[in-house]
Design a protein around this motif. Structure first.
Motif, PDB file in Angstrom:
ATOM      1  N   LEU A 161       0.834  -1.195   0.000  1.00 32.70           N
ATOM      2  CA  LEU A 161       0.000   0.000   0.000  1.00 32.70           C
ATOM      3  C   LEU A 161       0.871   1.247   0.000  1.00 32.70           C
ATOM      4  O   LEU A 161       1.968   1.257   0.575  1.00 32.70           O
ATOM      5  CB  LEU A 161      -0.911   0.011   1.226  1.00 32.70           C
ATOM      6  CG  LEU A 161      -1.929  -1.125   1.375  1.00 32.70           C
ATOM      7  CD1 LEU A 161      -2.721  -0.929   2.652  1.00 32.70           C
ATOM      8  CD2 LEU A 161      -2.860  -1.184   0.173  1.00 32.70           C
ATOM      9  N   SER A 162       0.390   2.303  -0.634  1.00 33.48           N
ATOM     10  CA  SER A 162       1.133   3.557  -0.590  1.00 33.48           C
ATOM     11  C   SER A 162       1.104   4.154   0.803  1.00 33.48           C
ATOM     12  O   SER A 162       2.070   4.777   1.246  1.00 33.48           O
ATOM     13  CB  SER A 162       0.543   4.553  -1.596  1.00 33.48           C
ATOM     14  OG  SER A 162      -0.837   4.789  -1.321  1.00 33.48           O
ATOM     15  N   GLU A 163       0.005   3.972   1.526  1.00 37.09           N
ATOM     16  CA  GLU A 163      -0.125   4.429   2.905  1.00 37.09           C
ATOM     17  C   GLU A 163      -0.906   3.376   3.684  1.00 37.09           C
ATOM     18  O   GLU A 163      -1.820   2.747   3.136  1.00 37.09           O
ATOM     19  CB  GLU A 163      -0.867   5.768   2.998  1.00 37.09           C
ATOM     20  CG  GLU A 163      -0.149   6.944   2.352  1.00 37.09           C
ATOM     21  CD  GLU A 163       1.048   7.409   3.157  1.00 37.09           C
ATOM     22  OE1 GLU A 163       1.240   6.892   4.288  1.00 37.09           O
ATOM     23  OE2 GLU A 163       1.795   8.274   2.665  1.00 37.09           O
ATOM     24  N   PRO A 164      -0.571   3.159   4.953  1.00 33.57           N
ATOM     25  CA  PRO A 164      -1.371   2.231   5.763  1.00 33.57           C
ATOM     26  C   PRO A 164      -2.762   2.783   6.020  1.00 33.57           C
ATOM     27  O   PRO A 164      -3.002   3.991   5.903  1.00 33.57           O
ATOM     28  CB  PRO A 164      -0.566   2.119   7.066  1.00 33.57           C
ATOM     29  CG  PRO A 164       0.207   3.391   7.135  1.00 33.57           C
ATOM     30  CD  PRO A 164       0.534   3.754   5.720  1.00 33.57           C
ATOM     31  N   LEU A 165      -3.688   1.912   6.357  1.00 38.00           N
ATOM     32  CA  LEU A 165      -5.075   2.322   6.599  1.00 38.00           C
ATOM     33  C   LEU A 165      -5.199   2.893   8.010  1.00 38.00           C
ATOM     34  O   LEU A 165      -5.735   2.272   8.920  1.00 38.00           O
ATOM     35  CB  LEU A 165      -6.011   1.123   6.407  1.00 38.00           C
ATOM     36  CG  LEU A 165      -5.989   0.481   5.025  1.00 38.00           C
ATOM     37  CD1 LEU A 165      -6.966  -0.685   4.964  1.00 38.00           C
ATOM     38  CD2 LEU A 165      -6.301   1.504   3.949  1.00 38.00           C
ATOM     39  N   VAL A 166      -4.687   4.104   8.168  1.00 37.77           N
ATOM     40  CA  VAL A 166      -4.729   4.816   9.443  1.00 37.77           C
ATOM     41  C   VAL A 166      -5.571   6.069   9.245  1.00 37.77           C
ATOM     42  O   VAL A 166      -5.246   6.900   8.386  1.00 37.77           O
ATOM     43  CB  VAL A 166      -3.319   5.191   9.937  1.00 37.77           C
ATOM     44  CG1 VAL A 166      -3.393   5.995  11.231  1.00 37.77           C
ATOM     45  CG2 VAL A 166      -2.476   3.944  10.136  1.00 37.77           C
ATOM     46  N   PRO A 167      -6.653   6.245  10.004  1.00 41.00           N
ATOM     47  CA  PRO A 167      -7.485   7.444   9.834  1.00 41.00           C
ATOM     48  C   PRO A 167      -6.693   8.721  10.062  1.00 41.00           C
ATOM     49  O   PRO A 167      -6.032   8.889  11.079  1.00 41.00           O
ATOM     50  CB  PRO A 167      -8.568   7.271  10.911  1.00 41.00           C
ATOM     51  CG  PRO A 167      -8.615   5.807  11.169  1.00 41.00           C
ATOM     52  CD  PRO A 167      -7.210   5.320  11.003  1.00 41.00           C
ATOM     53  N   GLY A 168      -6.730   9.605   9.092  1.00 47.26           N
ATOM     54  CA  GLY A 168      -6.057  10.882   9.209  1.00 47.26           C
ATOM     55  C   GLY A 168      -4.640  10.922   8.701  1.00 47.26           C
ATOM     56  O   GLY A 168      -4.019  11.975   8.711  1.00 47.26           O
ATOM     57  N   ILE A 169      -4.098   9.793   8.214  1.00 47.98           N
ATOM     58  CA  ILE A 169      -2.695   9.798   7.799  1.00 47.98           C
ATOM     59  C   ILE A 169      -2.501  10.636   6.538  1.00 47.98           C
ATOM     60  O   ILE A 169      -1.452  11.229   6.326  1.00 47.98           O
ATOM     61  CB  ILE A 169      -2.188   8.359   7.598  1.00 47.98           C
ATOM     62  CG1 ILE A 169      -0.667   8.366   7.488  1.00 47.98           C
ATOM     63  CG2 ILE A 169      -2.817   7.719   6.370  1.00 47.98           C
ATOM     64  CD1 ILE A 169      -0.053   6.990   7.539  1.00 47.98           C
ATOM     65  N   ALA A 170      -3.519  10.714   5.682  1.00 44.07           N
ATOM     66  CA  ALA A 170      -3.415  11.556   4.486  1.00 44.07           C
ATOM     67  C   ALA A 170      -3.321  13.026   4.873  1.00 44.07           C
ATOM     68  O   ALA A 170      -2.560  13.789   4.280  1.00 44.07           O
ATOM     69  CB  ALA A 170      -4.613  11.320   3.573  1.00 44.07           C
ATOM     70  N   THR A 171      -4.071  13.424   5.883  1.00 45.79           N
ATOM     71  CA  THR A 171      -3.995  14.814   6.360  1.00 45.79           C
ATOM     72  C   THR A 171      -2.629  15.108   6.956  1.00 45.79           C
ATOM     73  O   THR A 171      -2.071  16.187   6.771  1.00 45.79           O
ATOM     74  CB  THR A 171      -5.096  15.061   7.404  1.00 45.79           C
ATOM     75  OG1 THR A 171      -6.358  14.698   6.846  1.00 45.79           O
ATOM     76  CG2 THR A 171      -5.118  16.513   7.827  1.00 45.79           C
ATOM     77  N   ARG A 172      -2.060  14.119   7.654  1.00 42.44           N
ATOM     78  CA  ARG A 172      -0.731  14.320   8.225  1.00 42.44           C
ATOM     79  C   ARG A 172       0.320  14.462   7.137  1.00 42.44           C
ATOM     80  O   ARG A 172       1.246  15.258   7.250  1.00 42.44           O
ATOM     81  CB  ARG A 172      -0.378  13.153   9.141  1.00 42.44           C
ATOM     82  CG  ARG A 172       0.999  13.299   9.791  1.00 42.44           C
ATOM     83  CD  ARG A 172       1.250  12.210  10.820  1.00 42.44           C
ATOM     84  NE  ARG A 172       1.235  10.886  10.204  1.00 42.44           N
ATOM     85  CZ  ARG A 172       1.375   9.758  10.899  1.00 42.44           C
ATOM     86  NH1 ARG A 172       1.494   9.803  12.217  1.00 42.44           N
ATOM     87  NH2 ARG A 172       1.353   8.591  10.294  1.00 42.44           N
ATOM     88  N   ALA A 173       0.180  13.686   6.042  1.00 43.56           N
ATOM     89  CA  ALA A 173       1.135  13.794   4.943  1.00 43.56           C
ATOM     90  C   ALA A 173       1.088  15.187   4.318  1.00 43.56           C
ATOM     91  O   ALA A 173       2.115  15.759   3.961  1.00 43.56           O
ATOM     92  CB  ALA A 173       0.854  12.722   3.894  1.00 43.56           C
ATOM     93  N   GLU A 174      -0.108  15.743   4.177  1.00 39.22           N
ATOM     94  CA  GLU A 174      -0.221  17.093   3.638  1.00 39.22           C
ATOM     95  C   GLU A 174       0.368  18.115   4.602  1.00 39.22           C
ATOM     96  O   GLU A 174       0.990  19.086   4.189  1.00 39.22           O
ATOM     97  CB  GLU A 174      -1.686  17.409   3.365  1.00 39.22           C
ATOM     98  CG  GLU A 174      -2.298  16.555   2.249  1.00 39.22           C
ATOM     99  CD  GLU A 174      -3.776  16.832   2.085  1.00 39.22           C
ATOM    100  OE1 GLU A 174      -4.292  17.653   2.871  1.00 39.22           O
ATOM    101  OE2 GLU A 174      -4.405  16.235   1.194  1.00 39.22           O
ATOM    102  N   ALA A 175       0.227  17.867   5.890  1.00 39.53           N
ATOM    103  CA  ALA A 175       0.780  18.804   6.873  1.00 39.53           C
ATOM    104  C   ALA A 175       2.293  18.796   6.861  1.00 39.53           C
ATOM    105  O   ALA A 175       2.936  19.812   7.130  1.00 39.53           O
ATOM    106  CB  ALA A 175       0.260  18.456   8.267  1.00 39.53           C
TER     107      ALA A 175
END
Length: 267
Positions: A190-204
């Motif tokens: 997977l490009s990112e694990p299934l962790v809620p909010g991890i996409a927002t953290r990557a943008e931050a």
């Protein structure tokens, strides 16, 4: 004979190389103490209490409450969730159940274990267990396979009498896992694990002014990329070395002395 000696030395070297990897893949024992372990449980997915693998989380609640915890699981691990509910001294028959959901809130089936149990009248406690399937590094979008990320545990009573509703209970939850090694390895990740909010953290991380809203902060000890290595690499290399040695030994055994028929050996 020389080829046999070389082959024996190669097998011994491969055995010594594989021994540390086999030792690392075995599950390590839990710590003797649970300092810092959670002493409460959440009441929904968003408020689930984070629990590290190997910790024993405790919580006091009332019969009829929904209790939620979350824990991280990486590729190659087969998680096991064990829950104990200590019931009041006097109560009627009660049925308790634990459910496990992945980061997409898909309910994951238990491979084996007592996921639902009924405690008879005045039984002091009830124990539940759910052994999940092995977490895969990658899967088809339509599949329901366990994937790396955050997992949620929900504990609640399904059937109970009206008189027992609201009675105090105490719970214990422990999550562990077994490393399944190269047998569970798959191609892809997977490009990112299934962790809620991890996409927002990557943008931050790219923009410091962006808000960071990560709902689950725990991750495996070696990080989410820990699943890229498995003992399958060792055995693949070992197979290649053994095949090469077998070819050399076969050639030496079948080529003969190289003299034409009928010609005696020279002195």
């Amino acid at each position: 004979m020389r080829a046999v000696r070389v082959l024996s030395a190669a097998l011994l070297a491969l055995g010594l190389a594989a021994a540390p990897a086999a030792a690392d893949s075995s599950p390590s024992p839990g710590a003797s103490g649970d300092d810092g372990a959670p002493t409460r449980a959440g009441t929904s997915f968003r408020t689930a209490t984070e629990v590290e693998q190997g910790q024993t989380a405790t919580a006091r609640a009332s019969t009829g409450d929904y209790l939620y915890w979350s824990f991280p699981a990486d590729a190659g691990q087969r998680p096991t969730v064990h829950a104990t509910v200590k019931l009041p001294e006097s109560h009627a028959a009660e049925t308790w159940q634990i459910d496990v959901y992945d980061g997409l809130r898909r309910r994951q089936a238990c491979q084996y274990g007592a996921q639902t149990r009924t405690a008879g009248a005045d039984t002091p406690s009830v124990e539940l267990e759910c052994v999940l399937r092995t977490v895969r590094a990658w899967s088809e979008p339509w599949a329901d396979d366990p994937l790396p990320g955050t997992y949620y545990v929900r504990l609640t009573a399904l059937r109970l009498s009206t008189a027992d509703l609201g009675q105090p209970v105490s719970t214990e939850l422990r999550v562990g896992s077994k490393d399944m090694g190269g047998a569970a390895a798959v191609d892809g990740a997977l490009s990112e694990p299934l962790v809620p909010g991890i996409a927002t953290r990557a943008e931050a991380d790219e923009d410091d002014d962006s808000p960071s809203a990560v709902l689950a902060g725990l991750e495996p000890e070696d990080g989410w990329t820990s699943g890229w290595w498995s003992d399958r690499w060792i055995w693949t290399a070992a197979g290649g070395v053994l095949a090469a040695l077998a070819g050399v030994a076969g050639y030496r055994l079948t080529r003969g002395s190289g003299r034409p028929p009928g010609v005696p050996p020279t002195a």
